[in-house]
Scaffold this motif. Structure first.
Motif, short mmCIF file in Angstrom:
data_model
loop_
_atom_site.label_atom_id
_atom_site.label_comp_id
_atom_site.label_asym_id
_atom_site.label_seq_id
_atom_site.Cartn_x
_atom_site.Cartn_y
_atom_site.Cartn_z
N LYS A 165 0.69 -1.33 -0.24
CA LYS A 165 0.53 -0.01 -0.11
C LYS A 165 0.69 1.55 0.44
N VAL A 166 0.47 2.42 -0.84
CA VAL A 166 1.30 3.42 -0.90
C VAL A 166 1.42 4.04 0.36
N GLY A 167 2.46 4.87 1.45
CA GLY A 167 2.72 5.04 2.32
C GLY A 167 2.43 4.13 3.67
N ALA A 168 2.78 2.87 2.99
CA ALA A 168 3.25 1.65 4.41
C ALA A 168 4.57 1.75 4.29
N GLN A 169 5.29 1.06 5.63
CA GLN A 169 6.52 1.73 5.74
C GLN A 169 7.00 0.64 7.11
N VAL A 170 8.32 0.47 6.90
CA VAL A 170 8.86 -0.18 8.63
C VAL A 170 9.89 0.13 9.06
N GLY B 138 10.05 -12.24 -0.02
CA GLY B 138 9.15 -13.33 -0.40
C GLY B 138 8.06 -12.42 -1.62
N VAL B 139 8.27 -12.83 -3.07
CA VAL B 139 7.25 -12.21 -3.59
C VAL B 139 6.34 -13.14 -4.37
N PRO B 140 5.50 -12.77 -4.87
CA PRO B 140 4.25 -13.99 -5.66
C PRO B 140 4.63 -13.78 -7.04
N GLY B 141 6.04 -14.37 -7.31
CA GLY B 141 6.25 -14.07 -8.57
C GLY B 141 6.46 -13.91 -9.13
N LYS B 142 6.69 -11.92 -9.58
CA LYS B 142 7.14 -11.12 -9.90
C LYS B 142 7.71 -9.70 -9.13
N ASP B 143 8.63 -9.28 -9.53
CA ASP B 143 9.75 -8.30 -9.00
C ASP B 143 8.81 -7.19 -8.12
N ALA B 144 9.56 -6.58 -7.26
CA ALA B 144 9.10 -5.49 -6.12
C ALA B 144 9.88 -4.26 -5.76
N ARG C 165 18.55 5.71 -4.96
CA ARG C 165 18.56 4.13 -5.78
C ARG C 165 17.08 3.82 -4.30
N PRO C 166 16.20 2.81 -4.69
CA PRO C 166 15.41 2.09 -3.75
C PRO C 166 15.95 1.06 -4.31
N LEU C 167 15.47 -0.08 -2.89
CA LEU C 167 15.43 -1.68 -2.35
C LEU C 167 15.41 -2.45 -3.68
N ASN C 168 16.03 -3.13 -4.46
CA ASN C 168 15.59 -4.06 -5.11
C ASN C 168 14.99 -5.16 -5.08
N MET C 169 13.68 -5.69 -5.18
CA MET C 169 13.51 -7.13 -4.77
C MET C 169 12.42 -7.64 -5.72
N LYS C 170 13.22 -8.14 -6.25
CA LYS C 170 13.02 -8.21 -7.73
C LYS C 170 13.45 -10.52 -7.69
N ASN C 171 12.37 -10.76 -8.43
CA ASN C 171 12.27 -12.14 -8.09
C ASN C 171 13.08 -13.47 -8.73
N PHE C 172 14.00 -13.46 -7.56
CA PHE C 172 15.85 -14.04 -7.58
C PHE C 172 15.10 -15.77 -7.55
N CYS D 294 6.76 2.70 1.23
CA CYS D 294 6.29 2.70 -0.20
C CYS D 294 5.81 3.30 -0.54
N ASP D 295 5.62 4.29 -1.74
CA ASP D 295 4.90 5.34 -2.97
C ASP D 295 4.93 5.16 -3.80
N GLN D 296 4.49 6.49 -4.31
CA GLN D 296 3.36 6.25 -5.65
C GLN D 296 4.19 5.52 -6.60
N SER D 297 5.89 5.34 -6.28
CA SER D 297 7.12 5.12 -7.67
C SER D 297 7.52 3.93 -7.25
N ASN D 298 7.04 3.31 -6.50
CA ASN D 298 7.58 2.07 -5.85
C ASN D 298 6.08 0.73 -6.70
N ILE D 299 6.90 -0.28 -6.59
CA ILE D 299 5.76 -2.17 -6.55
C ILE D 299 6.19 -1.88 -5.51
N CYS D 300 5.25 -1.67 -4.50
CA CYS D 300 5.77 -2.90 -3.24
C CYS D 300 5.67 -4.11 -2.53
N GLY D 301 4.32 -5.11 -3.02
CA GLY D 301 4.30 -6.26 -2.96
C GLY D 301 4.77 -6.98 -3.06
N ALA D 302 5.55 -6.68 -1.47
CA ALA D 302 6.69 -7.81 -1.24
C ALA D 302 6.17 -8.34 0.64
#
Length: 321
Positions: free
Chosen positions: A217-222, A242-248, A261-268, A300-308
């Motif tokens: 969600k946009v605005g989510a943070q840890v 962990g990601v659901p089979g796609k990059d974040a 630079r953002p943290l790269n959470m790719k589907n490695f 997570c903000d509007q420029s991110n894909i934060c599904g992780a």
């Protein structure tokens, strides 16, 4: 008057009879009464001592008339005789005055003697031996010369370069002991913007299999409060997710400052899309921390894909990957 066929009175006629001194050699001369001369000395005839003009039979070796046979002495050249025939003028050396010449044999090894020249092989071996001895002497002199120089330096009381080296007064700095840097899991993180903990997806390594969900969600943070940083510098932030089979990806905020630079959470892990359980993997980012306490946040903000989902976070000294 001279006419053809008439040579006139002036033409000389051939000599007749004794008028030709060589007439006895021809038939017409002999018919006219010409005879060979009986003695020498006349016109056209050699004297009795000129034996080289007298006619002899082939093989006649007698001396010329009026001449004595010269005695052949030892050492003079003997005229060439027919092959296999005796030498009429040969006289054995023993028959000559003084007898046969005496020869004294040369001592063995001198290289002299009749029919032998100097011992060149022995001279060559001797010359080679002399050259070898000289070369060995020069090499030994060069080697001993280098040793003498070193000996002279020692005898003079001058210390060698090795003896002038003094041990370092400052001991070398020992290597750093490995630093035990802080580590955290999902239950120790501060959750904001709708994030929550969960454990229904298997595969998390935090205690009890707990992880942080809702970061999509946009605005989510840890936020992780990091204590005990030994000194300021460069560190590597490690995150298990962990990601659901796609990059974040997600923004990194260190001590309130957003990283470029953002943290790269790719589907490695290569999980299929929608498979959260097979999508657990690791990533990292290089950050700068201060000595003591620091705060590190993922947002997570509007420029991110934060599904992780987030499982664990820890630090490694330096920029190691």
């Amino acid at each position: 008057m001279t006419t053809p066929g008439n040579n006139g009175e002036q033409t000389p006629s051939a000599p007749q009879g004794d008028d030709d001194p060589f007439g006895y050699l021809y038939e017409d001369g002999q018919a006219a009464g010409a005879t060979p001369p009986s003695g020498g000395g006349g016109y056209g005839y050699p004297g009795p001592r000129s034996s080289y003009n007298q006619v002899r039979a082939v093989g006649d070796r007698r001396p010329a008339y009026g001449q004595q046979q010269a005695q052949q002495t030892y050492g003079q050249q003997v005229p060439q005789q027919p092959y296999g025939g005796p030498n009429a003028h040969y006289a054995a050396p023993e028959t000559q005055p003084g007898g046969a010449p005496q020869y004294t044999p040369a001592p063995a090894g001198t290289g002299g003697g009749r029919g032998r020249g100097p011992n060149t092989k022995g001279l060559l071996i001797g010359a080679i031996a002399v050259v070898a001895v000289v070369a060995i002497g020069i090499g030994a002199a060069m080697l001993s010369g280098g040793g003498d120089e070193g000996g002279d330096a020692d005898a003079g009381g001058k210390p060698s370069e090795a003896s002038t080296v003094e041990p370092s007064e400052k001991p070398s700095k020992p290597g750093k002991d490995p630093v035990d840097l802080p580590k955290t899991d999902a239950k120790a993180l501060k959750l904001d913007g709708g994030t929550t903990t969960a454990s229904d997806i298997g595969g998390a390594e935090s205690a009890g299999g707990v992880y942080v969900a809702g970061l999509d969600k946009v605005g989510a943070q840890v936020t992780w409060t990091v204590n005990g940083i030994p000194e300021g510098g460069t560190y590597s932030l490690r995150v298990r997710y962990g990601v659901p089979g796609k990059d974040a990806n997600a923004n990194i905020i260190v001590n309130g400052k957003k990283e470029t630079r953002p943290l790269n959470m790719k589907n490695f892990a290569g999980a299929e899309e929608g498979d959260w359980e097979k999508g657990w993997t690791n990533t990292y980012a290089v950050i700068q921390l201060n000595k003591g306490t620091n705060t590190v946040a993922l947002a997570c903000d509007q420029s991110n894909i934060c599904g992780a989902n987030l499982d664990q976070m820890w630090l490694v000294e330096g920029s190691q990957g």
